[in-house]
Design an enzyme around this catalytic site. Structure first.
Site, PDB file in Angstrom:
ATOM      1  N   PRO A 217       0.799  -1.242   0.000  1.00  0.00           N
ATOM      2  CA  PRO A 217       0.000   0.000   0.000  1.00  0.00           C
ATOM      3  C   PRO A 217       0.824   1.281   0.000  1.00  0.00           C
ATOM      4  CG  PRO A 217       0.156  -0.846   2.230  1.00  0.00           C
ATOM      5  CD  PRO A 217       0.909  -1.831   1.357  1.00  0.00           C
ATOM      6  N   GLY A 218       2.179   1.155   0.026  1.00  0.00           N
ATOM      7  CA  GLY A 218       2.984   2.358  -0.104  1.00  0.00           C
ATOM      8  C   GLY A 218       3.978   2.623   1.006  1.00  0.00           C
ATOM      9  N   GLY A 219       4.336   1.604   1.777  1.00  0.00           N
ATOM     10  CA  GLY A 219       5.289   1.806   2.877  1.00  0.00           C
ATOM     11  C   GLY A 219       6.635   2.333   2.407  1.00  0.00           C
ATOM     12  N   LYS A 300      14.106 -12.249  -0.282  1.00  0.00           N
ATOM     13  CA  LYS A 300      13.467 -13.160   0.667  1.00  0.00           C
ATOM     14  C   LYS A 300      14.278 -14.456   0.719  1.00  0.00           C
ATOM     15  CE  LYS A 300      10.387  -9.936   0.696  1.00  0.00           C
ATOM     16  NZ  LYS A 300      10.279  -8.974   1.798  1.00  0.00           N
TER      17      LYS A 300
END
EC number: 2.1.1.186
Length: 354
Positions: A217-219, A300
């Site tokens: 969402p835009g972190g 990751k």
């Protein structure tokens, strides 16, 4: 003074042991690494005098991936009372220190000791200064006391310019309320870790452009916007309205692995959950083809052989850029705000200044 003591994220003790053992073997420093699972620490015990000092002298701490902090020294058992006198006698053979950090491990036991350390630091600092063991001089070595319990401490020393930026390697960053997700702290920590503070205006300026791959969402987009950059956010998911309202963000519904900018940008950042080998290919394309000047990308990690996989991918990137005859600096660290992942910073060194 012949043990190298290292802090790390709980569960990554084996990676620290593998990494430091590889470096020791390369440098011809004999010894063995040991750790306990979930202890948030590891040791490398040198079998020859001066081995730990040589390791610290030959290695740059900021080039190590999994250790959060390191110091060379030894364990000391403390009595229930008059701990300061025992510590002062132990420090007789140490150099005069320029700073003092009391540290605990990143574990439940460590958290319980933090109150004790806060109370103990003031009288200890006064006693060290009075004895002439501690002066205000940033060029002198740092005294690092890692408390395993109230009675057991690792008394260590490290150069202030070749150890962690923060006590225990844990930055004190405040979560900005207006940020869309806590992942924003990963990128903020990366700025501190990889870019000298005096270069922020030049390399993170408000006249720059950035791309966030897998942005929703835009972190991470928030950190670019906070620096005043014009950002292209690539994600099929929604972006926080607060970011869109700034007028600095263009949101494109596209696949972060296939989309490319029409013009090169200053920064590419990416925190997509994907197999690390595929993300490495993405890095090689963006840096190799000059699509960006600098990048911060998270890899990751697999469940097993995590250090070996990271080392393999870093070596692969280095070989790829060398084959393309381009100069790229590559840095990699497991940040405090990282989980089962590491953060890579890459920078093209052969492009003309903006």
């Amino acid at each position: 003074m012949n043990t190298l003591f290292m802090h790390c994220r709980p569960g990554f003790e084996g990676e620290v042991c593998a990494e430091i053992s590889e470096h020791a073997a390369r440098l011809g420093v004999s010894g063995y690494a040991k750790s306990k699972p979930q202890s948030a620490s590891a040791e490398f015990v040198c079998s020859e005098e001066g081995g730990a000092e040589r390791l610290m002298g030959e290695l740059r701490f900021n080039q190590l991936i999994f250790p959060r902090q390191w110091a060379r020294g030894g364990f000391v058992e403390l009595p229930e009372t008059d701990r300061i006198s025992v510590l002062l006698s132990q420090l007789a053979d140490f150099p005069v220190f320029g700073s003092l950090w009391l540290e605990v491990l990143d574990s439940n036991e460590g958290k319980e000791l933090s109150t004790f350390c806060r109370k103990f630091e003031v009288p200890l600092r006064k006693a060290l200064e009075k004895a002439g063991r501690l002066v205000d001089d940033a060029s002198r070595p740092r005294l690092l006391l890692s408390f395993i319990s109230g009675r057991r401490v690792f008394v260590g020393v490290a150069p202030a310019n070749n150890s962690a930026l923060w006590p225990m390697g844990i930055p004190r960053l405040k979560f900005p309320r207006e940020a869309p997700s806590r992942s924003t702290l990963k990128l903020e920590e990366a700025w501190h870790q990889f870019i000298p503070r005096e270069q922020w205006e030049q390399r993170l300026g408000d006249d720059m452009t950035g791309v966030d791959l897998g942005a929703s969402p835009g972190g991470w987009t928030y950190q670019l916007v906070r620096r005043g950059m014009l950002v292209t956010a690539i994600d099929n998911g929604p972006m926080a309205e607060s970011l869109m309202d700034t007028g600095l963000v263009q949101h494109l519904m596209a696949d972060g692995f296939t989309w490319q900018p029409k013009q090169p940008v200053d920064w590419m950042v990416c925190d997509i959950v994907e197999k690390p080998a595929r993300t490495t290919s993405l890095i090689e394309t963006w840096l190799g083809e000059g699509l960006c000047r600098e990048a911060v990308v998270n890899l990751k990690l697999p469940m097993k052989q995590r250090y070996a996989e990271v080392r393999r991918l870093l070596d692969r990137m280095e070989a790829t850029f060398k084959a393309r005859k381009i100069r790229v600096s590559i840095a990699c660290k497991q940040l405090y705000h990282d989980r089962e992942e590491v953060t890579c910073h890459l920078r093209r060194l052969d492009l003309k200044p903006r």
